[in-house]
Design a protein around this motif. Structure first.
Motif, short mmCIF file in Angstrom:
data_model
loop_
_atom_site.label_atom_id
_atom_site.label_comp_id
_atom_site.label_asym_id
_atom_site.label_seq_id
_atom_site.Cartn_x
_atom_site.Cartn_y
_atom_site.Cartn_z
N SER A 51 0.84 -1.20 0.00
CA SER A 51 0.00 0.00 0.00
C SER A 51 0.88 1.25 0.00
O SER A 51 1.70 1.43 0.89
CB SER A 51 -0.91 -0.01 1.23
OG SER A 51 -1.67 1.18 1.29
N ARG A 52 0.70 2.09 -1.02
CA ARG A 52 1.45 3.32 -1.12
C ARG A 52 0.53 4.44 -1.59
O ARG A 52 -0.43 4.18 -2.32
CB ARG A 52 2.61 3.19 -2.12
CG ARG A 52 3.70 2.25 -1.64
CD ARG A 52 4.88 2.26 -2.60
NE ARG A 52 5.94 1.38 -2.14
CZ ARG A 52 6.84 1.73 -1.24
NH1 ARG A 52 6.83 2.94 -0.73
NH2 ARG A 52 7.78 0.88 -0.85
N ARG B 167 -0.98 7.18 -3.89
CA ARG B 167 -0.98 7.27 -5.34
C ARG B 167 -0.10 8.42 -5.78
O ARG B 167 -0.05 9.48 -5.17
CB ARG B 167 -2.40 7.45 -5.88
CG ARG B 167 -3.29 6.24 -5.65
CD ARG B 167 -4.60 6.38 -6.41
NE ARG B 167 -4.39 6.42 -7.84
CZ ARG B 167 -4.25 5.33 -8.61
NH1 ARG B 167 -4.29 4.12 -8.06
NH2 ARG B 167 -4.08 5.44 -9.90
N SER B 168 0.65 8.21 -6.85
CA SER B 168 1.56 9.22 -7.37
C SER B 168 1.20 9.52 -8.82
O SER B 168 0.97 8.60 -9.62
CB SER B 168 3.01 8.74 -7.28
OG SER B 168 3.87 9.60 -8.01
N LYS B 169 1.18 10.81 -9.17
CA LYS B 169 0.87 11.19 -10.54
C LYS B 169 1.96 10.73 -11.51
O LYS B 169 1.73 10.65 -12.71
CB LYS B 169 0.70 12.71 -10.63
CG LYS B 169 1.92 13.50 -10.21
CD LYS B 169 1.63 14.99 -10.18
CE LYS B 169 2.82 15.80 -9.69
NZ LYS B 169 2.53 17.24 -9.59
N SER C 123 0.82 7.03 -12.96
CA SER C 123 -0.63 7.01 -13.18
C SER C 123 -1.07 6.04 -14.27
O SER C 123 -2.24 5.66 -14.30
CB SER C 123 -1.12 8.42 -13.52
OG SER C 123 -0.45 8.91 -14.68
N GLU D 159 0.35 -0.96 -12.63
CA GLU D 159 -0.30 -1.93 -11.75
C GLU D 159 -0.60 -3.24 -12.47
O GLU D 159 -0.51 -4.31 -11.89
CB GLU D 159 -1.61 -1.34 -11.20
CG GLU D 159 -1.47 -0.04 -10.44
CD GLU D 159 -0.76 -0.22 -9.11
OE1 GLU D 159 -0.74 -1.36 -8.59
OE2 GLU D 159 -0.23 0.78 -8.57
#
Length: 611
Positions: free
Chosen positions: A119-120, A122-124, A127, A132
């Motif tokens: 679990s991290r 979310r980073s733009k 994206s 994933e």
């Protein structure tokens, strides 16, 4: 800026309907090979633009000293971990355990088992869905996070380092991890890879063409474009509030803005901006302009527009900027309005100079400055943030040596330092967008202003670095100006001290501590957002919030915990504070009054000078 009509390749958008596998397969090998050859040709032009000024002796490389400092800093971290074999094995085991756990989770997911990824937030930068959904890119992303977290932990847990070395090590590690993100490379970024395939490499041709242009624009250094500068022109669609230049000298022009109300506050308002950037951050456009808004509230607004210095200004030090800047502006205001009492605003280093000038005036009996407002200003530099990484005896000596040749520090050096404070937002996204995607950046007035750099006079900049960042002389009562030893406690006038919660340049804690050193009534307010957006936040935007009325004489954290949060802009709160100190009004004043003949229209010629 690239000429759209002459760009060596036309943009081709990826086929959104392509299947996941097909998106990674080159459809036209011949076109792809042709574009790779053209890309290499453009890359050669970029290399030539970089090499030529060095061969002519026009550019001297300055990377060796920062690299040496970084290696020296990391060697101290390495000494701690390698000096004890048990400690070194534990560090290696920690990294390998992270890799094994990641591999185990990946295998489980590939075999259909229910194994949730780490679990991290979310980073733009990650994206694209394939970060994933594609096992290869997911593996790269997770391996990057595990490695970068481990490396940062090594720095954080290195005992025996002095605070400055630890700070530098953490900063340098952040720069390295930001640079080595798989999002920054074509082969390791699914979005970039698919775009390259879909356009048969045309994006790389465009990108290398832009890279060559930006190195030429930087005269042998990379001038990273963050905005489409062709869309802005100072005085035409940016910095357009109507006014006049009513006085000037070697250091500055003084601007007075046209009134918009029938009556105005009796006390004029003087804005002292930083000379590290240009003043029009407070006048970007009519909707964002603090200057325009202040005029509409009934202030007679005067602004100092600092010269963009060259060799002639090498010896202009802080006393010169105080006397020929602030004092000259106060003389000008008195000539234009007949008023001696003035409300003043100082922004960033302009505020630091204003505080020093106030302490000097207190000793000299000069009472013209009746109130002072500080925008994201530091007067105590104990907690000055990541900029302190660049300040120690050896680094300042190196900067002073570089300034000896021309008498100034090139503006690009400061711009790069500021960008490095937030490299993941202000450097690498533009490298990816411009040079790998081959796309022009969007027009953005704030980033255009950010790139409109100014030089620093040698004597001024050396005084600032040594007296503020290195030795903290102003807050310690040791700074000398005009033969006087300054004491912030001598500042007895009312002060409005504005900080910004997410400020990376003048951290809120630092601004708060500095304000407590002043001898009068200080109203501390903390705006939401950062160094620029926290200040340039017009009420009509309905953005962010501010905190006020925290407990008196509290530690910073206790003040924040006890403060009242108010949605929206702090501007009306400040205006009420100004009027509570003196609300008397007089008929509106024309620029220059009866004594001074305007020289030219605002924003003046000094602000238009380019580096």
């Amino acid at each position: 800026m690239a000429d759209k009509g002459k760009n060596p390749a036309s943009e081709t958008k990826p086929d959104s309907g392509a299947s996941s596998a097909e998106a990674y397969v080159v459809k036209d090998p011949e076109a792809f090979a042709r574009n790779i050859a053209r890309m290499l040709e453009e890359l050669g032009k970029a290399a030539s633009a970089w090499v030529e000024p060095r061969e002519k002796g026009e550019v001297a490389d300055t990377m060796s000293e920062p690299m040496t400092d970084m290696v020296k800093t990391f060697s101290k971290v390495g000494e701690y971990w390698l000096s004890d074999p048990k400690r070194a094995i534990e560090a290696q085991t920690s990294l390998l355990t992270g890799y094994f756990d990641m591999w185990s989770q990946s295998v489980k997911r590939m075999s259909g088992e229910n194994a949730a990824p780490p679990s991290r937030p979310r980073s733009k930068h990650f994206s694209d869905p394939d970060w994933e959904e594609n096992p290869f890119f997911e593996f790269l992303k997770n391996a990057y996070f595990i490695t970068s977290d481990w490396a940062n932990k090594l720095v954080a847990e290195s005992d025996g380092l002095d605070e400055h070395t630890r700070h530098k090590a953490a900063f340098y590690m952040n720069q390295i991890t930001a640079a080595l993100s798989p999002a920054n490379f074509i082969a390791t970024n699914p979005e970039l890879y698919k775009e390259m395939v879909a356009s048969n490499g045309e994006n790389l041709v465009r990108g290398m063409h832009m890279l060559a242009e930006d190195i030429v624009a930087g005269k042998g250094e990379l001038k990273l474009r963050q905005s489409d500068s062709s869309k802005f022109k100072v005085g035409e669609n940016i910095a357009v509030s109507p006014g006049k230049v009513i006085a000037q000298n070697d250091i500055c022009q003084v601007l007075q803005y046209e009134p918009k109300t029938d009556t105005v506050l009796k006390r004029p308002l003087l804005i002292v901006p930083p000379w590290i950037n240009k003043f029009y951050i407070l006048d970007l456009n009519p909707k964002k302009s603090f200057i325009r808004w202040a005029v509409e509230q009934g202030h007679t607004v005067f602004v100092i527009s600092w010269v963009n210095p060259d060799q002639r200004h090498a010896g202009k030090d802080w006393e010169a900027y105080s006397r020929e800047g602030i004092s000259f502006a106060l003389d000008t205001i008195e000539d234009a309005t007949g008023e001696r009492e003035v409300n003043a605003i100082g922004y960033c280093v302009g505020g630091t100079l204003l505080a020093a000038t106030l302490a000097l005036h207190a000793q000299e009996g000069d009472k013209r400055l009746a109130t002072a407002t500080f925008f994201t200003t530091q007067t105590d530099f104990t907690y000055a943030g990541d900029l302190k990484v660049f300040v120690d005896d050896s680094q300042i000596a190196s900067i002073e040596s570089a300034m000896e040749k021309n008498g100034y520090l090139d503006g690009s050096k400061m711009a790069t330092a500021f960008n490095m404070l937030r490299a993941s937002d202000l450097i690498w996204p533009y490298v990816v967008n411009n040079y790998l995607k081959g796309k022009d950046p969007m027009p953005f007035d704030l980033l255009y202003w950010n790139s409109d750099a100014t030089r620093m006079p040698a004597a001024n900049h050396s005084f600032y670095l040594r007296n503020c960042y290195l030795e903290n002389n102003l807050s310690e009562g040791r700074m000398k100006l005009a033969g006087k030893t300054l004491d912030l406690a001598d500042i007895k006038i009312p002060v409005y001290n504005l900080a910004a919660k997410e400020d990376h340049i003048a951290p809120a804690r630092s601004a708060y501590i500095g304000g407590k050193l002043m001898g009068g009534d200080v109203t501390f307010v903390m705006a939401g957002s950062g160094h620029i957006a926290g200040v340039v936040n017009p009420p009509e935007a309905g953005k962010y919030q501010f905190w006020s009325d925290g407990p008196k004489n509290a530690e910073f954290e206790d003040w924040v915990a006890g403060a009242t949060e108010t949605p929206g802009s702090w501007w009306p709160h400040w205006n009420e504070w100004i009027r509570s100190n003196s609300g008397e009004e007089v008929p509106a004043r024309k620029p220059g009054g009866d004594k001074l003949t305007p020289i030219e229209d605002a924003p003046g010629s000094y602000v238009r000078a380019q580096v």
